[in-house]
Scaffold this motif. Sequence first.
Motif, short mmCIF file in Angstrom:
data_model
loop_
_atom_site.label_atom_id
_atom_site.label_comp_id
_atom_site.label_asym_id
_atom_site.label_seq_id
_atom_site.Cartn_x
_atom_site.Cartn_y
_atom_site.Cartn_z
N ALA A 269 0.84 -1.21 0.00
CA ALA A 269 0.00 0.00 0.00
C ALA A 269 0.87 1.25 0.00
O ALA A 269 0.58 2.23 -0.70
N SER A 270 1.96 1.22 0.78
CA SER A 270 2.88 2.35 0.83
C SER A 270 3.57 2.56 -0.51
O SER A 270 3.76 3.70 -0.96
N LEU A 271 3.94 1.47 -1.17
CA LEU A 271 4.59 1.57 -2.48
C LEU A 271 3.66 2.24 -3.49
O LEU A 271 4.08 3.11 -4.26
N GLN A 272 2.38 1.85 -3.49
CA GLN A 272 1.42 2.47 -4.40
C GLN A 272 1.39 3.99 -4.21
O GLN A 272 1.42 4.75 -5.18
N ALA A 273 1.30 4.40 -2.95
CA ALA A 273 1.22 5.83 -2.66
C ALA A 273 2.53 6.55 -3.01
O ALA A 273 2.51 7.68 -3.52
N LEU A 274 3.66 5.91 -2.76
CA LEU A 274 4.96 6.51 -3.09
C LEU A 274 5.13 6.67 -4.60
O LEU A 274 5.59 7.72 -5.08
N VAL A 275 4.78 5.64 -5.35
CA VAL A 275 4.89 5.70 -6.81
C VAL A 275 4.01 6.82 -7.37
O VAL A 275 4.43 7.61 -8.22
N ASP A 276 2.78 6.91 -6.87
CA ASP A 276 1.88 7.97 -7.32
C ASP A 276 2.45 9.35 -6.99
O ASP A 276 2.31 10.30 -7.77
N ALA A 277 3.07 9.47 -5.80
CA ALA A 277 3.63 10.76 -5.39
C ALA A 277 4.70 11.22 -6.36
O ALA A 277 4.75 12.41 -6.76
N MET A 278 5.57 10.30 -6.78
CA MET A 278 6.64 10.64 -7.72
C MET A 278 6.08 10.93 -9.11
O MET A 278 6.50 11.87 -9.79
N GLU A 279 5.13 10.13 -9.54
CA GLU A 279 4.57 10.32 -10.88
C GLU A 279 3.81 11.65 -10.97
O GLU A 279 3.88 12.35 -11.97
N TYR A 280 3.09 11.99 -9.90
CA TYR A 280 2.36 13.26 -9.90
C TYR A 280 3.34 14.43 -9.92
O TYR A 280 3.09 15.45 -10.58
N ALA A 281 4.47 14.30 -9.22
CA ALA A 281 5.48 15.36 -9.23
C ALA A 281 6.01 15.57 -10.64
O ALA A 281 6.30 16.71 -11.04
N LEU A 282 6.12 14.51 -11.41
CA LEU A 282 6.59 14.62 -12.79
C LEU A 282 5.51 15.19 -13.70
O LEU A 282 5.80 15.87 -14.69
N LEU A 283 4.26 14.92 -13.34
CA LEU A 283 3.14 15.41 -14.15
C LEU A 283 3.00 16.91 -14.03
O LEU A 283 2.67 17.60 -15.00
N LYS A 284 3.21 17.45 -12.82
CA LYS A 284 3.03 18.89 -12.55
C LYS A 284 4.37 19.59 -12.61
O LYS A 284 5.25 19.35 -11.80
N LYS A 285 4.54 20.48 -13.59
CA LYS A 285 5.80 21.22 -13.73
C LYS A 285 5.68 22.59 -13.08
O LYS A 285 4.63 23.12 -12.95
#
Length: 519
Positions: A503-519
């Motif tokens: 569950a933590s991995l899912q949230a961590l991966v999303d956190a990084m991907e969202y950071a890349l999505l928003k410039k």
Amino acid sequence: MKPDVEIYDTTLRDGSQGEGINFSVMDKLRIAEKLDQFGVHYIEGGWPGSNPKDQEFFKQAARRKWKTAQIAAFSMTRRKGVAVETDDLMRQILEAETPVVTIVGKTWLLHVTEVLRAKPDENLGMIGDTIRYLKDQGKIVFYDAEHSFDGFKDEPEYALATWQAAEKAGADCVVLCDTNGGCLPEEIARITALAKSKLNTRVGIHTHNDCGVGVANALAAIGAGATQVQGTINGYGERTGNCNLTSVIPLVHFKMKRRGVPVKSMPRLKDLSEFVDEIANLRHDTRQPWVGQTAFAHKGGMHVHAIDRVARSYEHIIPEEVGNFRRVLISDMSGRTNVIVKAHELGFKLTPDTPELKQITARIKELEGEGYEYEAAEGSLALLIGRTLKHREPAFHVDAYHVSMRREGKDQVCEATVKVRVGSKRTQTVAEGDGPVNALDGAIRKALIKFFPRLKKVTLTDYKVRILDSATGTAAKTRVLIESSDGKREWGTVGVHENIIEASLQALVDAMEYALLKK
């Protein structure tokens, strides 16, 4: 347009005094930003000098631009026997650099003589000196008259003298407080009307919910002339809580027909309520009026038959007007309005005619059925919507991971290994951490920075875990909410699994991907 009723939110101060509620600095900033976007007029951030967390909040709040709300700092009148100019309380509240200051003082002679152990005239001097000093510093000053109603019922002349002392010193609003929460609406209305007739300055109301009539008391005061109502989102507060703003706000707008928050904000009321609950790590009250999941739920056959023909036959407003939706139990309806409103907040142009809307709504409902909660996980929700609308692949994939923990004497060592793929390129990294999630975060970050250097600025600021089905014991499904920041903005992501690491991995991966999505 000037409001008929000002909304003063004290979730971050009075609300945080409720049992089981503890906000981090980042929590408080995120809630304040949400309240500002919603259109609340005043946001009370805390008590400067009472704790390092509040001091840090005011430092960061002073650097931010607020769209609609004014930030308020809370303190008390100068201390007995201390000159106002030399009182540390005044120094601390001025250092908060807020445009609004709210000062609490004593109304009830019982408190003046037995708690403060001061003389009645001395208390009047403390009230006047404090307000006058802060007005001279250019502040908007609200005076919270503690125990207004108990004090008035006991010694009406003295209670009135305290309010008049505040007015004479320049208070912009005298706020009558039912601090013990023991009054009835008719008492509130009568005393508020009398105060209104004796004072030229504005009158406000601050009620507690000890008898279950906190909202009713606030409405009684508004009906008697109060033009400011203080309360908290979801009614957080000491003992049984404060006046619930998620009830007061729609009541002022829909039932009293008075201007409060902007009309365009009303469809986001449910979202605001659930967001604050999620940040507080509290289960949302499904039976809460207006914003609860069951507020517009219908089960009885006669009811369902009636609303199918005439919705208002069993609904006092259109649910979507507060961001809620009708539910027919056993056969739930879609709730697409919620998705559209939230998507707009996240920058997506969704309309009822968007072809993918049905697919997005169905997927959200499916995941919520599994335990996901997106109200405070806007990062994960944005990724879900974005993938559906643009059919875009993630920027990276975690192909494999391993987390281990061992004890060496008194020391514990946590280590994580991850295999990450970006396009056709692969990398493997190892990192240690203070715990398994910290180690996993370090390993993922270490791998991704090679490909995306801007992720160096991203930090994990908070981590919350909630057990979703405790009856299954240690096999229970868990929901992990992670809050992240890049120094300019904050966002939340969510993961759900029987394995807390997954569950933590899912949230961590999303956190990084969202950071890349928003410039």
